[in-house]
Motif scaffolding. Structure first.
Motif, PDB file in Angstrom:
ATOM      1  N   MET A   1       0.832  -1.197   0.000  1.00  0.00           N
ATOM      2  CA  MET A   1       0.000   0.000   0.000  1.00  0.00           C
ATOM      3  C   MET A   1       0.875   1.259   0.000  1.00  0.00           C
ATOM      4  N   VAL A   2       0.331   2.299  -0.527  1.00  0.00           N
ATOM      5  CA  VAL A   2       1.088   3.545  -0.610  1.00  0.00           C
ATOM      6  C   VAL A   2       0.513   4.547   0.376  1.00  0.00           C
ATOM      7  N   ASN A   3       1.365   5.069   1.227  1.00  0.00           N
ATOM      8  CA  ASN A   3       0.906   6.132   2.111  1.00  0.00           C
ATOM      9  C   ASN A   3       1.828   7.318   1.928  1.00  0.00           C
ATOM     10  N   LYS A   4       1.296   8.351   1.301  1.00  0.00           N
ATOM     11  CA  LYS A   4       2.134   9.502   0.986  1.00  0.00           C
ATOM     12  C   LYS A   4       1.876  10.632   1.974  1.00  0.00           C
ATOM     13  N   ALA A   5       1.645  10.255   3.224  1.00  0.00           N
ATOM     14  CA  ALA A   5       1.284  11.283   4.206  1.00  0.00           C
ATOM     15  C   ALA A   5       2.384  12.328   4.354  1.00  0.00           C
ATOM     16  N   THR A   6       1.992  13.553   4.319  1.00  0.00           N
ATOM     17  CA  THR A   6       2.926  14.643   4.557  1.00  0.00           C
ATOM     18  C   THR A   6       2.289  15.554   5.583  1.00  0.00           C
ATOM     19  N   ARG A   7       3.083  16.343   6.265  1.00  0.00           N
ATOM     20  CA  ARG A   7       2.487  17.297   7.183  1.00  0.00           C
ATOM     21  C   ARG A   7       1.837  18.399   6.358  1.00  0.00           C
ATOM     22  N   PRO A   8       0.555  18.572   6.487  1.00  0.00           N
ATOM     23  CA  PRO A   8      -0.114  19.571   5.665  1.00  0.00           C
ATOM     24  C   PRO A   8       0.088  20.981   6.208  1.00  0.00           C
ATOM     25  N   THR A   9      -0.076  21.947   5.352  1.00  0.00           N
ATOM     26  CA  THR A   9      -0.161  23.322   5.821  1.00  0.00           C
ATOM     27  C   THR A   9      -1.593  23.765   5.621  1.00  0.00           C
ATOM     28  N   ASP A  10      -2.000  24.738   6.360  1.00  0.00           N
ATOM     29  CA  ASP A  10      -3.380  25.181   6.254  1.00  0.00           C
ATOM     30  C   ASP A  10      -3.427  26.461   5.447  1.00  0.00           C
ATOM     31  N   GLY A  11      -3.947  26.334   4.219  1.00  0.00           N
ATOM     32  CA  GLY A  11      -3.952  27.469   3.315  1.00  0.00           C
ATOM     33  C   GLY A  11      -4.942  28.540   3.704  1.00  0.00           C
ATOM     34  N   ILE A  12      -5.930  28.195   4.529  1.00  0.00           N
ATOM     35  CA  ILE A  12      -6.998  29.144   4.815  1.00  0.00           C
ATOM     36  C   ILE A  12      -6.618  30.057   5.974  1.00  0.00           C
ATOM     37  N   ILE A  13      -6.035  29.481   6.998  1.00  0.00           N
ATOM     38  CA  ILE A  13      -5.912  30.249   8.222  1.00  0.00           C
ATOM     39  C   ILE A  13      -4.463  30.536   8.604  1.00  0.00           C
ATOM     40  N   GLY A  14      -3.556  29.669   8.256  1.00  0.00           N
ATOM     41  CA  GLY A  14      -2.166  29.987   8.537  1.00  0.00           C
ATOM     42  C   GLY A  14      -1.497  29.024   9.484  1.00  0.00           C
ATOM     43  N   GLN A  15      -0.209  29.220   9.608  1.00  0.00           N
ATOM     44  CA  GLN A  15       0.641  28.260  10.287  1.00  0.00           C
ATOM     45  C   GLN A  15       0.370  28.140  11.775  1.00  0.00           C
ATOM     46  N   ASP A  16      -0.153  29.218  12.404  1.00  0.00           N
ATOM     47  CA  ASP A  16      -0.329  29.155  13.866  1.00  0.00           C
ATOM     48  C   ASP A  16      -1.629  28.481  14.264  1.00  0.00           C
ATOM     49  N   LEU A  17      -2.333  27.882  13.281  1.00  0.00           N
ATOM     50  CA  LEU A  17      -3.662  27.347  13.529  1.00  0.00           C
ATOM     51  C   LEU A  17      -3.680  26.349  14.677  1.00  0.00           C
ATOM     52  N   TRP A  18      -2.715  25.408  14.664  1.00  0.00           N
ATOM     53  CA  TRP A  18      -2.790  24.339  15.640  1.00  0.00           C
ATOM     54  C   TRP A  18      -2.327  24.765  17.020  1.00  0.00           C
ATOM     55  N   ASN A  19      -1.519  25.832  17.113  1.00  0.00           N
ATOM     56  CA  ASN A  19      -0.960  26.182  18.416  1.00  0.00           C
ATOM     57  C   ASN A  19      -2.038  26.534  19.423  1.00  0.00           C
ATOM     58  N   ILE A  20      -3.060  27.260  19.014  1.00  0.00           N
ATOM     59  CA  ILE A  20      -4.037  27.708  19.997  1.00  0.00           C
ATOM     60  C   ILE A  20      -4.937  26.570  20.460  1.00  0.00           C
ATOM     61  N   GLN A  21      -4.821  25.413  19.826  1.00  0.00           N
ATOM     62  CA  GLN A  21      -5.660  24.285  20.261  1.00  0.00           C
ATOM     63  C   GLN A  21      -5.116  23.608  21.503  1.00  0.00           C
ATOM     64  N   LEU A  22      -3.831  23.804  21.785  1.00  0.00           N
ATOM     65  CA  LEU A  22      -3.196  23.089  22.887  1.00  0.00           C
ATOM     66  C   LEU A  22      -2.770  24.060  23.978  1.00  0.00           C
ATOM     67  N   ASP A  23      -2.828  23.601  25.238  1.00  0.00           N
ATOM     68  CA  ASP A  23      -2.324  24.440  26.329  1.00  0.00           C
ATOM     69  C   ASP A  23      -0.820  24.195  26.521  1.00  0.00           C
ATOM     70  N   GLU A  24      -0.240  24.813  27.553  1.00  0.00           N
ATOM     71  CA  GLU A  24       1.216  24.715  27.765  1.00  0.00           C
ATOM     72  C   GLU A  24       1.651  23.270  28.001  1.00  0.00           C
ATOM     73  N   GLN A  25       0.753  22.457  28.525  1.00  0.00           N
ATOM     74  CA  GLN A  25       1.084  21.039  28.783  1.00  0.00           C
ATOM     75  C   GLN A  25       0.813  20.145  27.568  1.00  0.00           C
ATOM     76  N   GLY A  26       0.424  20.746  26.461  1.00  0.00           N
ATOM     77  CA  GLY A  26       0.136  19.962  25.250  1.00  0.00           C
ATOM     78  C   GLY A  26      -1.212  19.269  25.304  1.00  0.00           C
ATOM     79  N   GLN A  27      -2.066  19.688  26.231  1.00  0.00           N
ATOM     80  CA  GLN A  27      -3.413  19.107  26.319  1.00  0.00           C
ATOM     81  C   GLN A  27      -4.378  19.911  25.452  1.00  0.00           C
ATOM     82  N   LEU A  28      -5.431  19.222  25.008  1.00  0.00           N
ATOM     83  CA  LEU A  28      -6.408  19.862  24.121  1.00  0.00           C
ATOM     84  C   LEU A  28      -7.171  20.958  24.872  1.00  0.00           C
ATOM     85  N   LYS A  29      -7.166  22.157  24.282  1.00  0.00           N
ATOM     86  CA  LYS A  29      -7.826  23.303  24.914  1.00  0.00           C
ATOM     87  C   LYS A  29      -9.053  23.719  24.098  1.00  0.00           C
ATOM     88  N   HIS A  30      -8.863  23.899  22.799  1.00  0.00           N
ATOM     89  CA  HIS A  30      -9.964  24.066  21.852  1.00  0.00           C
ATOM     90  C   HIS A  30      -9.855  22.904  20.860  1.00  0.00           C
TER      91      HIS A  30
END
Ligand code: CP
Length: 345
Positions: A1-30
Protein backbone atom coordinates in the motif's frame (compact mmCIF):
# COMPACT_ATOMS: atom_id res chain seq x y z
CA UNK A 1 0.00 0.00 0.00
CA UNK A 2 1.09 3.54 -0.61
CA UNK A 3 0.91 6.13 2.11
CA UNK A 4 2.13 9.50 0.99
CA UNK A 5 1.28 11.28 4.21
CA UNK A 6 2.93 14.64 4.56
CA UNK A 7 2.49 17.30 7.18
CA UNK A 8 -0.11 19.57 5.67
CA UNK A 9 -0.16 23.32 5.82
CA UNK A 10 -3.38 25.18 6.25
CA UNK A 11 -3.95 27.47 3.32
CA UNK A 12 -7.00 29.14 4.82
CA UNK A 13 -5.91 30.25 8.22
CA UNK A 14 -2.17 29.99 8.54
CA UNK A 15 0.64 28.26 10.29
CA UNK A 16 -0.33 29.15 13.87
CA UNK A 17 -3.66 27.35 13.53
CA UNK A 18 -2.79 24.34 15.64
CA UNK A 19 -0.96 26.18 18.42
CA UNK A 20 -4.04 27.71 20.00
CA UNK A 21 -5.66 24.28 20.26
CA UNK A 22 -3.20 23.09 22.89
CA UNK A 23 -2.32 24.44 26.33
CA UNK A 24 1.22 24.71 27.76
CA UNK A 25 1.08 21.04 28.78
CA UNK A 26 0.14 19.96 25.25
CA UNK A 27 -3.41 19.11 26.32
CA UNK A 28 -6.41 19.86 24.12
CA UNK A 29 -7.83 23.30 24.91
CA UNK A 30 -9.96 24.07 21.85
CA UNK A 31 -10.86 21.60 19.07
CA UNK A 32 -10.79 23.45 15.77
CA UNK A 33 -9.08 21.14 13.31
CA UNK A 34 -7.29 17.78 13.19
CA UNK A 35 -4.27 19.47 11.62
CA UNK A 36 -1.32 19.81 13.94
CA UNK A 37 -2.62 17.30 16.47
CA UNK A 38 -0.49 14.24 17.14
CA UNK A 39 -1.42 10.56 17.19
CA UNK A 40 -1.40 10.75 21.00
CA UNK A 41 -4.23 13.31 21.11
CA UNK A 42 -6.32 11.46 18.51
CA UNK A 43 -5.90 8.18 20.38
CA UNK A 44 -6.73 9.93 23.68
CA UNK A 45 -10.00 11.12 22.12
CA UNK A 46 -10.77 7.61 20.83
CA UNK A 47 -9.89 5.92 24.14
CA UNK A 48 -11.92 8.43 26.16
CA UNK A 49 -14.85 7.98 23.79
CA UNK A 50 -14.61 4.23 24.30
CA UNK A 51 -15.12 4.66 28.06
CA UNK A 52 -18.12 6.93 27.44
CA UNK A 53 -19.63 4.54 24.87
CA UNK A 54 -19.96 1.94 27.61
CA UNK A 55 -21.65 4.45 29.91
CA UNK A 56 -24.07 5.52 27.15
CA UNK A 57 -25.23 1.93 26.84
CA UNK A 58 -26.13 1.77 30.57
CA UNK A 59 -26.63 4.73 32.93
CA UNK A 60 -26.59 7.44 30.23
CA UNK A 61 -25.43 10.24 32.56
CA UNK A 62 -22.29 11.14 34.56
CA UNK A 63 -21.83 14.18 36.85
CA UNK A 64 -18.46 15.14 35.30
CA UNK A 65 -19.39 18.66 34.14
CA UNK A 66 -22.06 19.64 36.65
CA UNK A 67 -22.14 23.45 36.90
CA UNK A 68 -20.65 24.04 33.45
CA UNK A 69 -22.66 25.83 30.74
CA UNK A 70 -22.22 24.93 27.09
CA UNK A 71 -23.63 27.06 24.27
CA UNK A 72 -24.53 25.67 20.83
CA UNK A 73 -23.94 28.47 18.31
CA UNK A 74 -25.14 27.07 14.99
CA UNK A 75 -25.24 29.64 12.18
CA UNK A 76 -25.85 26.85 9.64
CA UNK A 77 -28.35 23.97 9.51
CA UNK A 78 -27.55 20.73 11.30
CA UNK A 79 -29.41 17.63 12.42
CA UNK A 80 -26.78 15.17 13.67
CA UNK A 81 -24.01 17.42 14.95
CA UNK A 82 -26.14 19.85 16.96
CA UNK A 83 -28.29 17.21 18.60
CA UNK A 84 -25.45 14.83 19.45
CA UNK A 85 -23.43 17.72 20.92
CA UNK A 86 -26.49 18.58 23.02
CA UNK A 87 -26.95 14.98 24.15
CA UNK A 88 -23.22 14.67 24.87
CA UNK A 89 -23.23 17.80 27.04
CA UNK A 90 -26.36 16.69 28.91
CA UNK A 91 -24.93 13.23 29.53
CA UNK A 92 -21.95 14.96 31.14
CA UNK A 93 -24.46 16.89 33.34
CA UNK A 94 -23.61 20.29 31.83
CA UNK A 95 -26.30 22.91 31.22
CA UNK A 96 -26.91 23.49 27.51
CA UNK A 97 -28.05 26.67 25.79
CA UNK A 98 -29.17 26.27 22.17
CA UNK A 99 -28.95 29.64 20.44
CA UNK A 100 -31.13 30.05 17.37
CA UNK A 101 -28.80 32.28 15.40
CA UNK A 102 -31.43 33.08 12.75
CA UNK A 103 -33.50 34.82 15.47
CA UNK A 104 -30.60 36.21 17.54
CA UNK A 105 -29.59 39.86 17.53
CA UNK A 106 -26.90 39.20 14.92
CA UNK A 107 -29.82 39.32 12.46
CA UNK A 108 -30.47 42.91 13.71
CA UNK A 109 -26.94 44.01 12.96
CA UNK A 110 -25.13 43.10 16.20
CA UNK A 111 -21.57 42.05 15.42
CA UNK A 112 -20.48 38.49 16.05
CA UNK A 113 -18.01 39.67 18.70
CA UNK A 114 -20.66 41.69 20.54
CA UNK A 115 -22.97 38.67 20.53
CA UNK A 116 -20.14 36.56 21.95
CA UNK A 117 -19.36 39.11 24.69
CA UNK A 118 -23.00 38.97 25.78
CA UNK A 119 -23.08 35.17 25.85
CA UNK A 120 -19.79 35.19 27.78
CA UNK A 121 -21.41 37.54 30.31
CA UNK A 122 -23.93 34.78 31.08
CA UNK A 123 -21.04 32.90 32.76
CA UNK A 124 -20.74 30.31 30.05
CA UNK A 125 -17.83 27.90 29.62
CA UNK A 126 -17.89 26.55 26.05
CA UNK A 127 -19.01 27.62 22.57
CA UNK A 128 -19.75 24.97 19.98
CA UNK A 129 -19.72 26.73 16.63
CA UNK A 130 -20.97 25.88 13.16
CA UNK A 131 -20.65 28.52 10.46
CA UNK A 132 -20.72 28.67 6.67
CA UNK A 133 -17.46 30.66 6.61
CA UNK A 134 -14.16 28.82 6.90
CA UNK A 135 -12.14 30.01 9.88
CA UNK A 136 -15.03 31.23 12.07
CA UNK A 137 -14.40 28.85 14.98
CA UNK A 138 -10.71 29.78 14.90
CA UNK A 139 -11.60 33.49 14.86
CA UNK A 140 -13.89 33.02 17.87
CA UNK A 141 -11.26 31.00 19.77
CA UNK A 142 -8.85 33.89 19.29
CA UNK A 143 -11.30 36.41 20.75
CA UNK A 144 -13.07 34.71 23.65
CA UNK A 145 -12.23 35.12 27.33
CA UNK A 146 -9.36 32.84 28.42
CA UNK A 147 -11.58 30.39 30.32
CA UNK A 148 -13.93 29.76 27.35
CA UNK A 149 -13.35 26.67 25.22
CA UNK A 150 -14.34 26.55 21.54
CA UNK A 151 -15.24 23.47 19.51
CA UNK A 152 -15.59 23.59 15.73
CA UNK A 153 -18.81 21.91 14.60
CA UNK A 154 -18.03 22.58 10.93
CA UNK A 155 -16.70 25.74 9.24
CA UNK A 156 -17.30 26.27 5.53
CA UNK A 157 -15.34 23.76 3.47
CA UNK A 158 -12.45 23.85 5.96
CA UNK A 159 -12.88 21.37 8.82
CA UNK A 160 -15.31 19.20 10.76
CA UNK A 161 -13.02 17.62 13.33
CA UNK A 162 -15.56 15.88 15.59
CA UNK A 163 -17.16 14.25 12.53
CA UNK A 164 -13.74 12.94 11.50
CA UNK A 165 -13.12 11.58 15.00
CA UNK A 166 -16.47 9.79 15.20
CA UNK A 167 -15.62 8.32 11.80
CA UNK A 168 -12.24 7.13 13.14
CA UNK A 169 -14.04 5.68 16.16
CA UNK A 170 -16.44 3.81 13.84
CA UNK A 171 -13.53 2.42 11.81
CA UNK A 172 -11.66 1.38 14.95
CA UNK A 173 -14.72 -0.35 16.39
CA UNK A 174 -15.28 -2.31 13.15
CA UNK A 175 -11.73 -2.89 11.93
CA UNK A 176 -9.52 -2.70 15.02
CA UNK A 177 -6.93 -0.18 16.14
CA UNK A 178 -4.26 -1.00 13.51
CA UNK A 179 -5.07 1.55 10.82
CA UNK A 180 -1.86 0.56 9.02
CA UNK A 181 -3.61 -2.52 7.63
CA UNK A 182 -6.46 -0.54 6.12
CA UNK A 183 -7.27 0.85 2.68
CA UNK A 184 -9.86 3.62 2.97
CA UNK A 185 -11.64 5.12 -0.07
CA UNK A 186 -13.43 8.48 0.29
CA UNK A 187 -15.84 8.92 -2.62
CA UNK A 188 -17.68 12.03 -3.76
CA UNK A 189 -17.42 15.79 -3.54
CA UNK A 190 -13.94 16.01 -2.02
CA UNK A 191 -13.48 19.59 -3.21
CA UNK A 192 -16.21 21.18 -1.08
CA UNK A 193 -16.16 18.74 1.83
CA UNK A 194 -14.90 19.83 5.26
CA UNK A 195 -15.55 16.25 6.37
CA UNK A 196 -13.20 14.82 3.74
CA UNK A 197 -10.40 17.22 4.69
CA UNK A 198 -10.68 16.35 8.37
CA UNK A 199 -10.96 12.62 7.62
CA UNK A 200 -7.82 12.71 5.46
CA UNK A 201 -5.83 14.45 8.21
CA UNK A 202 -7.11 12.03 10.85
CA UNK A 203 -6.49 8.91 8.74
CA UNK A 204 -2.94 10.01 7.96
CA UNK A 205 -2.21 10.94 11.58
CA UNK A 206 -3.37 7.44 12.56
CA UNK A 207 -0.99 6.00 9.91
CA UNK A 208 -3.64 4.45 7.66
CA UNK A 209 -2.15 2.08 5.07
CA UNK A 210 -3.69 3.83 2.08
CA UNK A 211 -6.10 6.75 1.79
CA UNK A 212 -7.83 7.15 -1.58
CA UNK A 213 -10.06 9.90 -2.87
CA UNK A 214 -12.46 9.04 -5.70
CA UNK A 215 -14.37 11.70 -7.68
CA UNK A 216 -14.79 13.38 -11.03
CA UNK A 217 -11.95 15.78 -11.86
CA UNK A 218 -14.22 18.79 -11.17
CA UNK A 219 -14.75 17.65 -7.55
CA UNK A 220 -11.10 16.98 -6.66
CA UNK A 221 -9.24 19.91 -5.06
CA UNK A 222 -6.03 21.12 -6.65
CA UNK A 223 -2.86 19.60 -5.14
CA UNK A 224 -4.86 17.08 -3.09
CA UNK A 225 -1.98 14.57 -3.42
CA UNK A 226 0.02 16.82 -1.08
CA UNK A 227 -2.43 15.81 1.66
CA UNK A 228 -1.15 12.23 1.39
CA UNK A 229 -3.85 10.55 -0.68
CA UNK A 230 -4.00 8.59 -3.91
CA UNK A 231 -6.46 10.00 -6.47
CA UNK A 232 -8.88 7.93 -8.57
CA UNK A 233 -11.30 9.27 -11.16
CA UNK A 234 -12.95 5.88 -11.67
CA UNK A 235 -15.20 4.47 -8.95
CA UNK A 236 -14.57 0.79 -9.71
CA UNK A 237 -10.79 1.26 -9.48
CA UNK A 238 -11.08 3.54 -6.47
CA UNK A 239 -13.02 1.15 -4.26
CA UNK A 240 -11.27 -2.04 -5.44
CA UNK A 241 -10.19 -4.04 -2.35
CA UNK A 242 -11.09 -1.21 0.03
CA UNK A 243 -11.70 -2.05 3.70
CA UNK A 244 -13.71 1.10 4.26
CA UNK A 245 -15.80 3.02 1.70
CA UNK A 246 -16.85 6.50 2.82
CA UNK A 247 -19.48 8.14 0.62
CA UNK A 248 -20.00 11.93 0.60
CA UNK A 249 -22.94 13.96 -0.62
CA UNK A 250 -22.65 16.61 -3.33
CA UNK A 251 -22.25 19.92 -1.45
CA UNK A 252 -24.44 21.86 -3.85
CA UNK A 253 -24.66 24.84 -1.49
CA UNK A 254 -20.90 25.36 -1.90
CA UNK A 255 -20.63 24.74 -5.66
CA UNK A 256 -20.13 27.69 -7.95
CA UNK A 257 -21.22 27.02 -11.51
CA UNK A 258 -22.11 23.71 -13.11
CA UNK A 259 -19.54 21.16 -11.97
CA UNK A 260 -21.72 18.16 -12.87
CA UNK A 261 -23.94 17.36 -15.86
CA UNK A 262 -26.81 15.98 -13.71
CA UNK A 263 -27.46 14.01 -10.53
CA UNK A 264 -28.63 11.03 -12.62
CA UNK A 265 -25.38 10.97 -14.56
CA UNK A 266 -23.40 11.37 -11.33
CA UNK A 267 -25.19 8.34 -9.88
CA UNK A 268 -24.47 6.32 -13.03
CA UNK A 269 -20.75 7.02 -12.73
CA UNK A 270 -20.14 7.44 -8.98
CA UNK A 271 -23.19 6.12 -7.13
CA UNK A 272 -22.48 3.21 -4.77
CA UNK A 273 -24.67 0.27 -5.79
CA UNK A 274 -24.75 -3.27 -4.40
CA UNK A 275 -23.02 -4.51 -7.55
CA UNK A 276 -20.19 -1.99 -7.28
CA UNK A 277 -19.73 -2.59 -3.56
CA UNK A 278 -18.71 -6.14 -4.41
CA UNK A 279 -15.44 -4.70 -5.76
CA UNK A 280 -14.44 -3.72 -2.22
CA UNK A 281 -13.32 -6.36 0.28
CA UNK A 282 -16.15 -8.74 1.25
CA UNK A 283 -16.13 -7.41 4.82
CA UNK A 284 -15.83 -3.75 3.80
CA UNK A 285 -17.91 -1.27 5.76
CA UNK A 286 -19.86 1.58 4.14
CA UNK A 287 -19.90 4.95 5.88
CA UNK A 288 -21.51 8.33 5.21
CA UNK A 289 -21.48 11.44 7.45
CA UNK A 290 -25.02 12.33 6.41
CA UNK A 291 -27.27 13.75 5.26
CA UNK A 292 -27.50 11.05 2.59
CA UNK A 293 -29.05 11.61 -0.81
CA UNK A 294 -30.50 8.26 -1.88
CA UNK A 295 -30.18 7.63 -5.60
CA UNK A 296 -27.54 10.36 -5.98
CA UNK A 297 -24.37 9.13 -4.22
CA UNK A 298 -25.73 5.90 -2.72
CA UNK A 299 -28.36 3.28 -3.54
CA UNK A 300 -30.96 2.78 -0.79
CA UNK A 301 -30.22 -0.96 -0.53
CA UNK A 302 -26.57 -0.13 0.25
CA UNK A 303 -27.38 2.66 2.72
CA UNK A 304 -29.71 0.31 4.60
CA UNK A 305 -27.75 -2.87 3.87
CA UNK A 306 -25.68 -5.19 6.06
CA UNK A 307 -22.35 -3.47 5.33
CA UNK A 308 -23.67 -0.01 6.22
CA UNK A 309 -22.57 1.49 9.56
CA UNK A 310 -24.11 4.89 8.83
CA UNK A 311 -26.42 4.96 11.85
CA UNK A 312 -23.67 3.58 14.11
CA UNK A 313 -21.66 6.67 13.17
CA UNK A 314 -24.46 8.83 14.55
CA UNK A 315 -24.62 6.85 17.80
CA UNK A 316 -20.83 6.96 18.28
CA UNK A 317 -20.96 10.72 17.72
CA UNK A 318 -22.37 11.13 21.24
CA UNK A 319 -19.46 9.32 22.94
CA UNK A 320 -16.85 11.06 20.79
CA UNK A 321 -18.36 14.47 21.50
CA UNK A 322 -18.53 13.64 25.21
CA UNK A 323 -14.81 12.85 25.00
CA UNK A 324 -13.88 16.10 23.27
CA UNK A 325 -16.08 18.24 25.55
CA UNK A 326 -14.68 16.66 28.72
CA UNK A 327 -11.07 16.79 27.52
CA UNK A 328 -11.26 20.47 26.62
CA UNK A 329 -13.29 21.54 29.67
CA UNK A 330 -10.86 19.73 31.95
CA UNK A 331 -13.17 17.04 33.28
CA UNK A 332 -11.63 14.02 34.95
CA UNK A 333 -11.93 11.86 31.84
CA UNK A 334 -9.76 9.07 33.17
CA UNK A 335 -12.26 8.42 35.94
CA UNK A 336 -15.39 7.90 33.88
CA UNK A 337 -16.18 4.51 35.41
CA UNK A 338 -15.84 5.93 38.95
CA UNK A 339 -18.16 8.76 37.98
CA UNK A 340 -20.65 6.21 36.68
CA UNK A 341 -20.51 4.29 39.97
CA UNK A 342 -20.96 7.53 41.94
CA UNK A 343 -24.07 8.30 39.86
CA UNK A 344 -25.51 4.88 40.52
CA UNK A 345 -25.12 5.07 44.33
N1 CP B 1 -22.60 15.10 9.43
C1 CP B 1 -23.15 16.29 9.72
O1 CP B 1 -22.43 17.26 9.96
O2 CP B 1 -24.50 16.31 9.73
P1 CP B 1 -25.39 17.57 10.17
O3 CP B 1 -25.21 18.63 9.11
O4 CP B 1 -26.79 17.07 10.24
O5 CP B 1 -24.89 18.07 11.49
Amino acid sequence: MVNKATRPTDGIIGQDLWNIQLDEQGQLKHFLTIEGLGTNILNQILDTAESFAGINESVKKVPLLRGKTIVNLFFEASTRTRTTFELAAKRLSADVLNMNMSTSATSKGESLLDTLRNIEAMQTDMFIVRHADSGTAHFIANHVAPHIRVLNAGDGSHAHPTQAMLDMFTIRRNKGADFGRLRVAIVGDIKHSRVARSQIHALNTLNTGEVRVVAPRTLIPKDVEAMGVNVFYNLAQGIQDADVVIMLRLQKERMQGALLPSEQEYFQLYGLTEERLQLAKPDAIVMHPGPINRGVEIESSVADGPQSVILNQVTYGIAVRMAVISMTLGGNTGNAQAQKNQEQT
